[in-house]
Design a protein around this motif. Structure first.
Motif, mmCIF file in Angstrom:
data_model
loop_
_atom_site.group_PDB
_atom_site.id
_atom_site.type_symbol
_atom_site.label_atom_id
_atom_site.label_comp_id
_atom_site.label_asym_id
_atom_site.label_seq_id
_atom_site.Cartn_x
_atom_site.Cartn_y
_atom_site.Cartn_z
ATOM 1 N N LEU A 54 -2.569 0.538 -4.395
ATOM 2 C CA LEU A 54 -2.217 -0.822 -3.998
ATOM 3 C C LEU A 54 -1.376 -1.426 -5.118
ATOM 4 O O LEU A 54 -1.861 -1.660 -6.226
ATOM 5 N N LEU A 55 -0.105 -1.640 -4.819
ATOM 6 C CA LEU A 55 0.822 -2.154 -5.810
ATOM 7 C C LEU A 55 0.963 -3.665 -5.693
ATOM 8 O O LEU A 55 1.018 -4.211 -4.578
ATOM 9 N N ASP A 100 1.968 -7.034 4.426
ATOM 10 C CA ASP A 100 1.305 -5.883 5.069
ATOM 11 C C ASP A 100 2.157 -4.619 4.981
ATOM 12 O O ASP A 100 2.063 -3.746 5.839
ATOM 13 N N VAL A 101 2.967 -4.513 3.928
ATOM 14 C CA VAL A 101 3.858 -3.362 3.806
ATOM 15 C C VAL A 101 3.057 -2.119 3.388
ATOM 16 O O VAL A 101 2.300 -2.133 2.419
ATOM 17 N N THR A 119 10.309 0.123 -8.775
ATOM 18 C CA THR A 119 10.074 -0.444 -10.101
ATOM 19 C C THR A 119 8.602 -0.722 -10.321
ATOM 20 O O THR A 119 8.031 -0.390 -11.373
ATOM 21 N N ALA A 120 7.946 -1.325 -9.320
ATOM 22 C CA ALA A 120 6.521 -1.632 -9.439
ATOM 23 C C ALA A 120 5.699 -0.354 -9.587
ATOM 24 O O ALA A 120 4.743 -0.295 -10.381
ATOM 25 N N LEU A 154 0.859 -1.180 0.000
ATOM 26 C CA LEU A 154 0.000 0.000 0.000
ATOM 27 C C LEU A 154 0.898 1.233 0.000
ATOM 28 O O LEU A 154 1.681 1.440 0.929
ATOM 29 N N LEU A 155 0.772 2.036 -1.054
ATOM 30 C CA LEU A 155 1.625 3.208 -1.232
ATOM 31 C C LEU A 155 0.796 4.479 -1.107
ATOM 32 O O LEU A 155 -0.163 4.684 -1.861
ATOM 33 N N HIS A 156 1.147 5.311 -0.141
ATOM 34 C CA HIS A 156 0.513 6.616 0.015
ATOM 35 C C HIS A 156 1.461 7.667 -0.556
ATOM 36 O O HIS A 156 2.545 7.900 -0.017
#
Length: 351
Positions: free
Chosen positions: A275-276, A345-346, A286-287, A266-268
């Motif tokens: 959500l990657l 859960d990152v 990269t993603a 999960l990237l904020h």
């Protein structure tokens, strides 16, 4: 990121292989700290090339921002700038970036030591100048290593500056191929390839006890930086008083084995949440770039620190880290270009 289009105020030939580009930044303000860098993007052979360069100017003293570029083997951008700078009318710039800047404590320290090699002098000379002008009684010692006397970047400027502040500044040149050179005005000269014993002697000559009270800044070729780090470790210098800037990664550093399973992250990023799906063997950066999320980045080798983010949950493995201090990592900061998620859960945040 803040982007600019700058012109050129002047091109200064420092050595046969190094030039300083003094920019015309126009009326738009550009604020930076000593030791920081910018990203330059130029069109070379029809391709947009981006590279990072340390600012060699000091905002409080110089009318215009400047960088100093040295020719390097295989350096597409650096060699192009050295050869073609006079014909470049517009420079695409972003920044400033970087945390290789003197903390407030350095301006109140009894002594600041700068350990430079080759083009590593670029951020270090600006730091040295800022320390002297921004403090009342801090002393500065510069130990600067080069192959030949002709390759000493800023030599005249360094010696003039040191003479102006001779009560507070000491200069040591280490020249591995000095030729017939036996002395340099205003500076101590070590003839031959620098080694640990020589560094210890120079420190003993210039820095009064206790040595561990001084602040140290290191920049230059990888092997030279490792040598200086080993010396400081042997002298029991506290880690929080040693600052490093890596222009290139250390090929002998220990890398991690990437996870073999896909993980969701999960990237904020500012006001957006994404959500990657980070496939096995790929970094979070990269993603994100594959999902067309315009994250800031530059080197992709763990040296520049532009892709720093905060890990708020889960676990990652960082392959290499040449930008974050131990305290940064302990507080949750990671480099996205080097980080592989190892749990499901990152969550990471970029402000």
């Amino acid at each position: 990121m803040t982007s600019y289009t700058w012109g050129t105020t002047a091109i200064v030939r420092e050595t046969e292989s190094a030039i300083t580009v003094v920019f015309d930044s126009g009326i738009e303000p550009f604020h930076y700290k000593p030791g920081q860098f910018i990203n330059l993007t130029l069109q070379i052979d029809g391709q947009a090339i981006t590279r990072s360069y340390s600012l060699s100017s000091v905002q409080e003293e110089d009318a215009h921002p400047a960088i100093t570029v040295k020719r390097v083997t295989g350096g597409i951008m650096s060699n192009y700038i050295v050869d073609q700078a006079d014909s470049i009318s517009r420079w695409q710039v972003s920044g400033p970036y970087g945390s290789f800047t003197p903390p407030a404590e350095a301006f109140h320290a009894g002594h600041v030591v700068l350990l430079a090699g080759g083009s590593g002098i670029t951020p270090l000379f600006s730091i040295a100048r800022s320390i002297i002008s921004g403090s009342n009684d801090t002393h500065v010692t510069l130990i600067y290593s080069n192959r030949t006397p002709h390759e000493i970047i800023f030599r005249g400027k360094i010696e003039d500056w040191a003479y102006q502040h001779k009560e507070r500044v000491s200069i040591h040149y280490a020249v591995s191929q000095p030729g017939s050179l036996t002395s340099i005005h205003g500076a101590a000269l070590f003839r031959g390839r620098i080694n640990k014993l020589a560094v210890k002697k120079m420190l003993k000559m210039s820095v009064p006890s206790p040595l561990e009270a001084a602040h140290f800044f290191i920049c230059g070729p990888v092997e030279l930086m490792r040598l200086h780090q080993d010396v400081l470790t042997s002298q029991q210098i506290p880690e929080q008083q040693v600052f490093t800037e890596w222009f290139a990664p250390d090929e002998n550093s220990i890398s991690v084995v990437p996870p073999i399973e896909m993980q969701e992250v999960l990237l904020h990023f500012f006001d957006q949440s994404n959500l990657l799906e980070v496939q096995a063997g790929k970094t979070i950066l990269t993603a994100a770039l594959e999902d067309r999320i315009p994250l800031p980045y530059s080197c992709k080798s763990g040296t520049c620190g532009i892709c720093t983010a905060r890990l708020t949950s889960g676990q990652v493995s960082m392959a290499n880290n040449f930008a974050l201090r131990k305290s940064d990592v302990e507080s949750g900061l990671i480099l996205l270009c080097q980080s592989y998620p190892v749990t499901g859960d990152v969550t990471v945040e970029i402000d």
